[in-house]
Design a protein around this motif. Structure first.
Motif: not given
Length: 264
Positions: A174-181
């Motif tokens: 549903s959401v993509e993010a390349d930041s771990l935080n």
């Protein structure tokens, strides 16, 4: 056996000689490691060591590595730089970092890769979700989960997509993010579940704010490695950091703060 053939220009290895040379180099490297390990425990190191770490490793390893370096070698300046594995390998080959703590890269002849552990990836989700118990959850059931995942250029996503193919499903985050935080923050705020190793969320799991659920059939894993450049090898300071990192990883696994199996 004949190891070399002589000709007018000197000697060249035979086929068997070439095979033996490969093993001999490994033996010589191990002997050098033993020498450096012994020296690092008895001699005070100085200068600077630059360590490349992936964001996941940086979350838990930076503090204990810095603490032990300061305690054992107070004159050694330690500098950490964090990036995805691909960048770390480029910086290693260009000489910008001394050693990389990374996940298993594509094998390159100019790099020496030392496996440390096989890391289990877990389903990380909000504490209000249903409890699947110790048995965990089958990978195929993730088709029905709202997921927050890194993009497809990320090494972790490639592992998960390969597992999804084996399980006969397609992951549709549903959401993509390349930041771990950012991923952890999105999970905490109810945007969905994610798939990560345990250390970055260990405190939140202990406090009951997040759940960590084992995944099986198939179980997603990846290999944590120490990487150095073959043409330079490891300096005494870099070898100290590598050996200390293995100690830190082993302690985390022993204390169940890290799900996986030690190799080193």
């Amino acid at each position: 056996v004949v190891l070399f053939d002589r000709d007018g220009r000197g000697m060249v290895p035979t086929t068997m000689g070439g095979k033996i040379i490969g093993h001999a180099i490994k033996v010589m490297d191990e002997l050098e490691d033993i020498r450096r390990l012994a020296a690092s425990r008895t001699e005070k190191l100085a200068g600077e060591v630059v360590i490349g770490v992936t964001p996941t490793v940086a979350e838990f390893a930076t503090v204990p590595l810095a603490q032990r370096a300061a305690a054992e070698h107070p004159d050694l300046a330690v500098r950490f730089t964090s990036a995805f594995s691909g960048y770390l390998l480029d910086w290693l080959q260009s000489g910008d970092i001394d050693v990389a703590l990374s996940y298993d890269p594509e094998r390159v002849a100019s790099l020496r890769v030392r496996p440390v552990m096989i890391e289990n990836l877990l389903l990380i989700r909000h504490n209000q979700c249903a409890d699947d118990g110790e048995a965990g959850i089958a990978f195929s059931r993730l088709a029905g989960e709202r997921l927050v995942l890194p993009s497809q250029r990320h090494g972790l996503r490639k592992i998960l997509d390969a597992c999804a193919l084996r399980a006969g499903i397609t992951l549709k985050p549903s959401v993509e993010a390349d930041s771990l935080n950012a991923i952890v923050a999105l999970v905490r705020n109810g945007f969905g579940s994610t798939i990560l190793p345990l250390p970055p969320v260990y405190d939140a799991v202990l406090e009951g704010r997040l759940q960590a659920v084992p995944i099986f059939d198939p179980a997603p894993t990846r290999t944590l490695v120490i990487v150095s450049a073959c043409d330079r090898g490891l300096t005494d300071a870099a070898q100290f950091i590598a050996n200390t990192f293995i100690d830190v990883a082993n302690e985390f696994v022993s204390q169940r703060g890290w799900a996986g199996t030690m190799l080193a």
